[in-house]
Scaffold this motif. Sequence first.
Motif, mmCIF file in Angstrom:
data_model
loop_
_atom_site.group_PDB
_atom_site.id
_atom_site.type_symbol
_atom_site.label_atom_id
_atom_site.label_comp_id
_atom_site.label_asym_id
_atom_site.label_seq_id
_atom_site.Cartn_x
_atom_site.Cartn_y
_atom_site.Cartn_z
ATOM 1 N N VAL A 172 71.764 -19.847 -34.099
ATOM 2 C CA VAL A 172 73.225 -19.792 -34.004
ATOM 3 C C VAL A 172 73.707 -20.561 -32.776
ATOM 4 C CG1 VAL A 172 75.192 -18.254 -33.624
ATOM 5 C CG2 VAL A 172 73.429 -17.636 -35.280
ATOM 6 N N ALA A 173 73.010 -20.407 -31.645
ATOM 7 C CA ALA A 173 73.418 -21.115 -30.429
ATOM 8 C C ALA A 173 73.376 -22.629 -30.631
ATOM 9 C CB ALA A 173 72.512 -20.702 -29.264
ATOM 10 N N VAL A 174 72.321 -23.115 -31.256
ATOM 11 C CA VAL A 174 72.210 -24.561 -31.527
ATOM 12 C C VAL A 174 73.313 -25.010 -32.480
ATOM 13 C CG1 VAL A 174 70.780 -26.315 -32.633
ATOM 14 C CG2 VAL A 174 69.754 -24.691 -31.036
ATOM 15 N N ALA A 175 73.558 -24.214 -33.518
ATOM 16 C CA ALA A 175 74.577 -24.583 -34.498
ATOM 17 C C ALA A 175 75.966 -24.624 -33.873
ATOM 18 C CB ALA A 175 74.547 -23.602 -35.670
ATOM 19 N N VAL A 176 76.248 -23.680 -32.980
ATOM 20 C CA VAL A 176 77.556 -23.652 -32.323
ATOM 21 C C VAL A 176 77.691 -24.787 -31.315
ATOM 22 C CG1 VAL A 176 79.025 -22.326 -30.743
ATOM 23 C CG2 VAL A 176 77.902 -21.183 -32.668
ATOM 24 N N ALA A 177 76.668 -24.980 -30.486
ATOM 25 C CA ALA A 177 76.752 -25.946 -29.387
ATOM 26 C C ALA A 177 76.653 -27.390 -29.867
ATOM 27 C CB ALA A 177 75.649 -25.663 -28.363
ATOM 28 N N TRP A 178 75.838 -27.661 -30.860
ATOM 29 C CA TRP A 178 75.575 -29.035 -31.267
ATOM 30 C C TRP A 178 76.256 -29.445 -32.560
ATOM 31 C CZ3 TRP A 178 69.551 -29.150 -30.178
ATOM 32 C CH2 TRP A 178 69.352 -29.010 -28.804
ATOM 33 N N PHE A 179 76.564 -28.473 -33.420
ATOM 34 C CA PHE A 179 77.147 -28.828 -34.713
ATOM 35 C C PHE A 179 78.544 -28.242 -34.913
ATOM 36 C CE2 PHE A 179 72.525 -28.937 -35.184
ATOM 37 C CZ PHE A 179 72.347 -30.217 -35.684
ATOM 38 N N GLY A 180 79.000 -27.436 -33.964
ATOM 39 C CA GLY A 180 80.376 -26.965 -33.981
ATOM 40 C C GLY A 180 80.715 -25.988 -35.089
ATOM 41 N N ILE A 181 79.763 -25.231 -35.598
ATOM 42 C CA ILE A 181 80.099 -24.264 -36.647
ATOM 43 C C ILE A 181 80.979 -23.163 -36.052
ATOM 44 C CG2 ILE A 181 77.925 -24.723 -37.839
ATOM 45 C CD1 ILE A 181 77.090 -21.835 -36.999
ATOM 46 N N ALA A 182 81.866 -22.625 -36.872
ATOM 47 C CA ALA A 182 82.786 -21.617 -36.357
ATOM 48 C C ALA A 182 83.021 -20.472 -37.332
ATOM 49 C CB ALA A 182 84.130 -22.263 -36.012
ATOM 50 N N SER A 183 82.583 -20.595 -38.570
ATOM 51 C CA SER A 183 82.860 -19.552 -39.561
ATOM 52 C C SER A 183 81.713 -18.548 -39.610
ATOM 53 C CB SER A 183 83.056 -20.163 -40.948
ATOM 54 O OG SER A 183 81.836 -20.698 -41.444
ATOM 55 N N MET A 184 82.048 -17.288 -39.942
ATOM 56 C CA MET A 184 81.033 -16.253 -40.042
ATOM 57 C C MET A 184 80.053 -16.545 -41.175
ATOM 58 S SD MET A 184 79.601 -13.614 -38.875
ATOM 59 C CE MET A 184 80.794 -13.277 -37.582
ATOM 60 N N GLN A 185 80.530 -17.155 -42.260
ATOM 61 C CA GLN A 185 79.625 -17.501 -43.357
ATOM 62 C C GLN A 185 78.528 -18.450 -42.879
ATOM 63 O OE1 GLN A 185 82.916 -17.501 -43.505
ATOM 64 N NE2 GLN A 185 83.653 -16.639 -45.450
ATOM 65 N N ALA A 186 78.907 -19.426 -42.062
ATOM 66 C CA ALA A 186 77.913 -20.368 -41.532
ATOM 67 C C ALA A 186 76.978 -19.666 -40.563
ATOM 68 C CB ALA A 186 78.619 -21.540 -40.848
ATOM 69 N N TYR A 187 77.532 -18.784 -39.722
ATOM 70 C CA TYR A 187 76.687 -18.027 -38.801
ATOM 71 C C TYR A 187 75.587 -17.276 -39.553
ATOM 72 C CZ TYR A 187 80.012 -18.498 -34.879
ATOM 73 O OH TYR A 187 80.805 -18.977 -33.867
ATOM 74 N N VAL A 188 75.956 -16.650 -40.664
ATOM 75 C CA VAL A 188 74.987 -15.828 -41.392
ATOM 76 C C VAL A 188 73.851 -16.681 -41.939
ATOM 77 C CG1 VAL A 188 74.674 -14.289 -43.350
ATOM 78 C CG2 VAL A 188 76.741 -14.123 -41.997
ATOM 79 N N TRP A 189 74.188 -17.784 -42.600
ATOM 80 C CA TRP A 189 73.134 -18.631 -43.157
ATOM 81 C C TRP A 189 72.207 -19.173 -42.068
ATOM 82 C CZ3 TRP A 189 71.832 -18.575 -48.003
ATOM 83 C CH2 TRP A 189 72.779 -18.272 -48.986
ATOM 84 N N VAL A 190 72.813 -19.627 -40.971
ATOM 85 C CA VAL A 190 72.006 -20.179 -39.877
ATOM 86 C C VAL A 190 71.131 -19.098 -39.251
ATOM 87 C CG1 VAL A 190 72.150 -21.149 -37.548
ATOM 88 C CG2 VAL A 190 73.594 -22.066 -39.365
#
Length: 343
Positions: free
Chosen positions: A113-131
Motif C-alpha cells: 500500500v505504501a508503494v502504491a500510494v507514494a509511487w502510483f498515487g492510488i487513493a481509493s479504498m478499492q485499490a487499497y484492498v487489491w494492493v
Amino acid sequence: MTAATAIPGLDRRPGGGRGLWLVLLVFLLALLGALSVAVGTRDVGLDDILAALHGRTDSIGQAAVAARIPRTVLAAVAGAALGLSGAVMQGVTRNPLADPGILGVNLGASLAVAVAVAWFGIASMQAYVWVAIGGAGATAAFVYAIGSLGRGGPTPLKLALAGMATSVALSSLVVAVMLSRGDVAGGLQAWQIGGVGGATFARLMPVLPFLGAGLAISLASARWLNALALGDDMAAGLGERVAVARGVSSAGAILLCGATTAVCGPIGFVGLVVPHLCRLLTGIDHRWLLPFSALGGACLLIASDIAGRLLARPAELDVGIVTALVGAPVFVGIVRRARVREL
C-alpha cells in the motif's frame, strides 16, 4: 477414519460446555459494543445514543455517538478477521507462534500500500484492498518458501524466524518509501500504526466482500485444518489433498489479513493472542476454534479501542499500540512455555 476420530480428545467438551462459552462470548461482544458507543473522550447518555441511532446529530453527544457507531463496527469486523486469520495460520503451519504480524503478512500488505500510494498515487479504498491482498499473499509465499529451505522443511521455528526477519526488512522498506515522499509521509505514518479512528461506513463497505469471502473460506477449512494437525502424512492417509488444503486455507487467511490491513493499517498480535485463549475454551477442534477466534478477536479489538480512548483521555491511543502492549508479553510467555528449541 476421519480427523475427528484420529485426534485424541478432539470431540471432548471442555468444562462448562462450548455452547455456554459461545453464548457468553456473544454477550461480551454485545456489552463491549455498547460500551464503545457510550464511552470515549466525551461520555454520552442513553438519550443521545437512541437519538443518534435514529439518525439525529443535533447535539455534540449525538454527533459523537454517530461517529462511534461505524468505529465500533470496524473494530468488531477487523478484530474478527485478525483473530480468525491467526487461528487459520496457526493451523496451516502447525506453529503456535503464527500470526499475520509475526509472519510478516501485515507488513507485506503495508509495504504494498505504501508503494502504491507514494509511487502510483492510488487513493481509493478499492485499490487499497487489491494492493494489500497482493502484498499479503506475496509475503506469505516468500516467508513459507524461506522457512521451507534446509533439512526438515517448514518447521515452526524456521517459519517464525523467517517471518520475523522478513518483518524487519519490510518495516525498513516502508520507512524508506515514506522518507522518499515527504508529502504523503504523515498520512502513511499515522496509518502504519494501525487504528480504527475516523471510520465511516463508506470506508468499510469496499472491504466487506473480501472479508466475507475470507470468512467463508476460513470457516469451511476447519475439517482440513483438523486433518493437517495430524501431520502431512497422516492427512494424506485420510484422503486429504494436503497441498490444496494448505493453499485454500491460507488464501482465506490472506484475504482477511490483506483487507483488514487496507482499511485499518497493520494491527499486530490479535491473531496470536486470541486463538491461544480460545483453545482453553474449545479445545483443538477447529470447527469450534475458528468461530470462537472470530468472536474473541472482535471482543479484543473493541476492548483495546475502548482502553486506548480512556488511558490517554482526552487524547487517544491507536488500537495498534494497545494490542502491542497486550500481545508482546503473551508472545514471550508462549515462547517460554513452548520451549522454542523444541518447536
